[in-house]
Design a protein around this motif. Structure first.
Motif, short mmCIF file in Angstrom:
data_model
loop_
_atom_site.label_atom_id
_atom_site.label_comp_id
_atom_site.label_asym_id
_atom_site.label_seq_id
_atom_site.Cartn_x
_atom_site.Cartn_y
_atom_site.Cartn_z
N LEU A 1 10.17 10.70 -5.97
CA LEU A 1 9.06 9.77 -5.73
C LEU A 1 9.23 8.51 -6.56
N GLN A 2 9.70 8.66 -7.80
CA GLN A 2 9.93 7.50 -8.64
C GLN A 2 11.05 6.62 -8.10
N LEU A 3 12.11 7.26 -7.60
CA LEU A 3 13.21 6.50 -7.04
C LEU A 3 12.78 5.73 -5.80
N ARG B 1 3.73 5.69 -5.82
CA ARG B 1 3.56 5.73 -7.28
C ARG B 1 2.43 6.68 -7.69
N GLN B 2 1.34 6.64 -6.95
CA GLN B 2 0.21 7.53 -7.24
C GLN B 2 0.61 8.99 -7.01
N ALA B 3 1.33 9.25 -5.94
CA ALA B 3 1.79 10.61 -5.66
C ALA B 3 2.70 11.12 -6.78
N GLY B 4 3.56 10.26 -7.30
CA GLY B 4 4.44 10.65 -8.40
C GLY B 4 3.65 11.06 -9.63
N ALA B 5 2.61 10.33 -9.94
CA ALA B 5 1.78 10.65 -11.10
C ALA B 5 1.04 11.98 -10.90
N ILE B 6 0.56 12.21 -9.69
CA ILE B 6 -0.15 13.46 -9.39
C ILE B 6 0.79 14.65 -9.48
N LYS C 1 0.83 -1.21 0.00
CA LYS C 1 0.00 0.00 0.00
C LYS C 1 0.86 1.25 0.00
N ALA C 2 1.95 1.24 0.77
CA ALA C 2 2.85 2.39 0.80
C ALA C 2 3.49 2.62 -0.57
N LEU C 3 3.89 1.53 -1.21
CA LEU C 3 4.50 1.62 -2.53
C LEU C 3 3.50 2.16 -3.55
N ASP C 4 2.27 1.68 -3.50
CA ASP C 4 1.23 2.19 -4.40
C ASP C 4 0.98 3.68 -4.18
#
Length: 61
Positions: A55-57, A26-31, A20-23
């Motif tokens: 965030l991607q790293l 990833r979602q924050a990076g897209a936003i 869940k933390a990883l997801d």
């Protein structure tokens, strides 16, 4: 950037909420990436792009 050893990665991945933390990362990076496209100030856009990269790293992308 520091790299985790195999045992450290195995420990992190064993945490019940790890997926869940990883997801969320990833979602924050897209936003953040989408928001950067709307900013007209070049300096601010560069700072946001750096946040996106971090965030991607952190998400392993």
């Amino acid at each position: 950037m520091a790299r985790f050893g195999r045992s450290s990665l195995e420990f992190l991945r064993s945490i019940p909420f790890w997926d869940k933390a990883l997801d969320a990362e990833r979602q924050a990076g897209a936003i953040v990436s989408g928001y950067a496209a709307t900013v007209s100030n070049p300096l601010l856009q560069s700072a946001i792009a750096l946040c996106t990269l971090l965030l991607q790293l952190f998400s392993g992308k």
